[in-house]
Design an enzyme around this catalytic site. Structure first.
Site, short mmCIF file in Angstrom:
data_model
loop_
_atom_site.label_atom_id
_atom_site.label_comp_id
_atom_site.label_asym_id
_atom_site.label_seq_id
_atom_site.Cartn_x
_atom_site.Cartn_y
_atom_site.Cartn_z
N ASP A 136 0.83 -1.28 0.08
CA ASP A 136 -0.21 0.11 0.11
C ASP A 136 0.87 1.46 -0.10
O ASP A 136 0.50 2.41 0.29
CB ASP A 136 -0.89 -0.02 1.39
N HIS A 138 3.34 2.12 2.07
CA HIS A 138 3.80 2.57 3.36
C HIS A 138 5.22 2.24 3.41
O HIS A 138 5.89 1.32 2.83
CB HIS A 138 3.19 1.82 4.50
P1 PGA Z 1 8.36 -7.00 3.52
O1 PGA Z 1 7.60 -5.61 4.17
O2 PGA Z 1 9.93 -6.26 3.44
O3 PGA Z 1 7.94 -7.98 4.28
O4 PGA Z 1 7.97 -6.93 1.99
C1 PGA Z 1 7.90 -4.34 3.76
C2 PGA Z 1 6.86 -3.41 4.57
O5 PGA Z 1 5.65 -3.79 4.85
O6 PGA Z 1 7.18 -2.33 4.84
#
Ligand code: PGA
Length: 260
Positions: A136, A138
């Site tokens: 999303d 973030h």
């Molecule tokens: P991820 O998460 O590294 O496990 O893809 C990233 C995040 O949600 O900031």
């Protein structure tokens, strides 16, 4: 923004590790802002390897983690404390007193968040903030509509984020609803922001963050305001960018002094 596209996550993470190594070697007291999640795992593996094989010294390194779940103790296997000690800190010569991770069990959360900001300031600010990105858009746990000048505080996680993190907790109902996170304003004060993203599922968020408008609906887009934001991608995460050829051309023609 400097967008660097590498064939795969291994090569991108190697490059990230080289940049972090350069900062550690150049500074008397390097201050690193660190993320958790799947994205930085290879980077941490390479840093551990550099410590073992090349003697990369972490004894002067100070760290501040981006975020932590509210309600989890440091020894909870899904806590970010546990993650950091398992994947990096226990394998290098960092001093425990130089490690800072928000306390998910703090009794006065507001005071704790203020204190965390103060500690970053006292350490001299972050030399680099390493970031992952959520689907999303973030960074940290700054979910859509977070203020782009926010500071460290408690955020409520979206359903999407809770679902995506469920694997670490066995089931979605075990995922906490709240987290402490550095704010976008906190992140933007780091001297360098290094965002890593790998895989097709990050492609949309990456395209919005880099080539879309700056909007709190995609909090990573605030990095467009940062004077030194480096976005390090594999080809899949870069697949929805319109200016891929331009980013590659820029990288190939980078002046020697800019390389790491
Ligand atoms: P991820 O998460 O590294 O496990 O893809 C990233 C995040 O949600 O900031």
């Amino acid at each position: 923004m400097e967008v660097i596209i590498q064939p795969d996550s291994e090569q991108a993470s190697q490059l990230a590790a080289r940049l972090v190594k350069k900062i550690i070697m150049e500074k008397d007291r390097p201050v690193l802002g660190l993320p958790t999640g799947n994205t930085p795992l290879l980077l941490y593996r390479y840093l551990v390897e550099m410590h073992r094989k090349e003697g990369l010294n972490f004894s002067r390194v100070v760290t501040f983690n981006l975020d932590e779940y509210v309600g989890l103790s440091p020894d909870h296997p899904a806590s970010f404390h546990y993650f950091m000690w398992k994947h990096l800190f226990s394998q290098v010569n960092i001093r425990p007193e130089n490690v800072h991770i928000p306390d998910g069990l703090a009794s006065d959360m507001e005071a704790h968040c203020r204190q965390y900001e103060e500690e970053i300031k006292v350490a001299g600010g972050l030399d680099i903030q390493i970031l992952g990105i959520g689907t999303d858009g973030h960074i940290g746990f700054n979910e859509p509509t977070s203020s782009l000048s926010s500071r460290t505080r408690i955020k409520t996680l979206t359903e999407q984020t809770r679902k995506e993190n469920a694997t670490f907790f066995g089931a979605e109902e075990n995922v906490p609803y709240h987290a402490i996170t550095m704010g976008i304003g906190t992140i933007l004060e780091a001297k360098i922001c290094l965002l890593l993203a790998f895989g097709k599922k990050k492609a949309r968020a990456i395209a919005q963050a880099i080539e879309g408008p700056v909007t709190s609906m995609v909090t990573a887009s605030a990095l467009q305001f940062h004077p030194r934001a480096i976005i390090l991608l594999d080809e899949e995460a870069a697949s929805e960018l319109r200016l891929v050829n331009y980013y590659q051309w820029v990288y190939e023609h980078k002046p020697e002094w800019q390389k790491f």
